[in-house]
Design an enzyme around this catalytic site. Structure first.
Site, PDB file in Angstrom:
ATOM      1  CD  GLU A 172      42.666  10.552 106.992  1.00  0.00           C
ATOM      2  OE1 GLU A 172      41.493  10.393 107.383  1.00  0.00           O
ATOM      3  OE2 GLU A 172      43.445  11.374 107.523  1.00  0.00           O
ATOM      4  CD  GLU A 222      47.176  15.259 107.586  1.00  0.00           C
ATOM      5  OE1 GLU A 222      46.650  14.911 108.657  1.00  0.00           O
ATOM      6  OE2 GLU A 222      46.639  15.090 106.470  1.00  0.00           O
TER       7      GLU A 222
END
Length: 372
Positions: free
Chosen positions: A157, A262
């Protein structure tokens, strides 16, 4: 009439009569890992209790349904190195041993991330100290599990949704070179492990372009990037299948693997149309934002099942490009979405409910393959 659901719910016993005796033959029950075994790994993120197999029913489902595992939290830096130079490998050792025991693909998550840092890491302002931390942390952790962990999320991220680099403590102290350095360090510590960049909202055009630039730059500067992890924190209608497909194709064209990571599908509205998976966002709750506190209506169960089916049909279309599909947890009761971005609400994003029973969405995925 379809008999698939009966097949996946029960172990069929066929009694065969021979000349003088009867012989029992037990047929294998279809599971996610068995029906997709020729396509890609099917994984789940597991928590500390699951790593230690504290709930036998949960453990049985994890072992029977999945052939890949990711550590949900315990490999993040705040847990692995809570104090400078003091490493805590108790649970990570158990995690790796669990995967080895059950012959699973083991994915490490994550080495460098701006969130869930130990407090001492957040206070680093000097570039020399930050570089020393990165070198020590990556080398220590990756070397310890060299040859035992199959792939790592090296950086997690690092992008904003507009494709620019996030103003993290790493960017502020080291500049954008920290990205290449992280991948170089990981590759040096274990030359044979697969190295991934992982992020959410990678189907957004601007962020997709930013991720492509990021991977290209790392590789141009001598870093080793084997794949990109597209976090699948998605909704019932967005992102569109077209955008998901565009992203799979675009990342694959870089000559790297694509992992769907995820994966979960929220059935609830997000406040102010917040997107993605920024764990630092939170909002006040309301009845409107928690419409199904007790159970999910059949109509929404149907939508969830159809959404998963359409997404997996797309994955199968591009199975030559996809290395792994990993759910973020496996049952609704453990999902982080029950508390994000609003504390205390009830979500239903996974294939098993909070009582560990398979949902319609689960059977739908089995039927995709059984129907062929």
């Amino acid at each position: 009439m379809k008999l698939v659901k009966l097949n996946v719910m029960l172990v069929a016993v066929v009694l065969m009569a021979s000349c003088n005796n009867k012989k029992e033959e037990v047929l294998e029950t279809p599971s996610l890992k068995s029906v997709f075994k020729d396509d890609f790994y099917i994984g789940a993120a597991i928590n500390a209790d699951q790593i230690e197999a504290k709930n036998t029913q949960e453990d049985s489902i994890i072992v029977s349904e999945f052939n890949s595992i990711t550590a949900e939290n315990i490999m993040k830096s705040m847990f692995v190195q809570p104090e400078k130079g003091k490493y805590e490998f108790g649970l990570t050792d158990k995690f790796v041993a669990y995967g080895e025991k059950h012959n699973m693909f083991i994915h490490g998550h994550t080495l460098i991330w701006h969130s869930q840092l130990a407090p001492w890491m957040e206070k680093i302002t000097d570039s020399t100290e930050m570089k020393a931390f990165m070198q020590d942390h990556i080398n220590t952790v990756v070397t310890k599990y060299k040859g035992r962990i199959d792939s790592w999320d090296v950086v997690n991220e690092a992008l904003n949704d507009d494709g620019t680099l996030r103003e993290s403590v790493f960017l502020k102290t080291l500049g954008e070179d920290y990205l290449t350095d992280a991948f170089k360090l990981a590759a040096k510590a274990d030359p044979n492990v697969d190295l991934y960049y992982n992020d959410y909202n990678l189907c957004l055009p601007a962020k997709r372009d930013g991720a492509i630039r990021l991977v290209k730059k790392i590789k141009e500067n001598g870093g080793k990037v084997d794949g990109i992890g597209m976090q699948g924190h998605w909704k019932l209608t967005t992102p569109t299948l077209e955008e998901i497909e565009k992203s799979i194709l675009a990342y694959s064209e870089l000559g790297i693997k694509v992992a769907i990571t995820e994966l979960d599908i929220t059935v609830l509205k997000n406040p102010w149309e917040v997107q993605g998976a920024d764990v630092n966002q939170s909002f006040e709750g309301s009845a409107e934002m928690n419409p199904y506190p007790e159970s999910l209506p059949d109509s929404i169960q149907d939508q969830l099942a159809k959404r998963y089916e359409s997404i997996f049909k797309l994955f199968l279309k591009h199975k030559d490009k996809i290395s792994r599909v990993t759910f973020w947890g496996f049952n609704d009761g453990q999902s982080w979405l029950n508390d994000w971005p609003i504390k205390g609400r009830t979500n239903y994003p996974l294939l098993f409910d909070d009582k560990l029973q398979p949902k319609k969405a689960y059977f739908g995925l089995i039927e995709i393959k059984e129907a062929k």
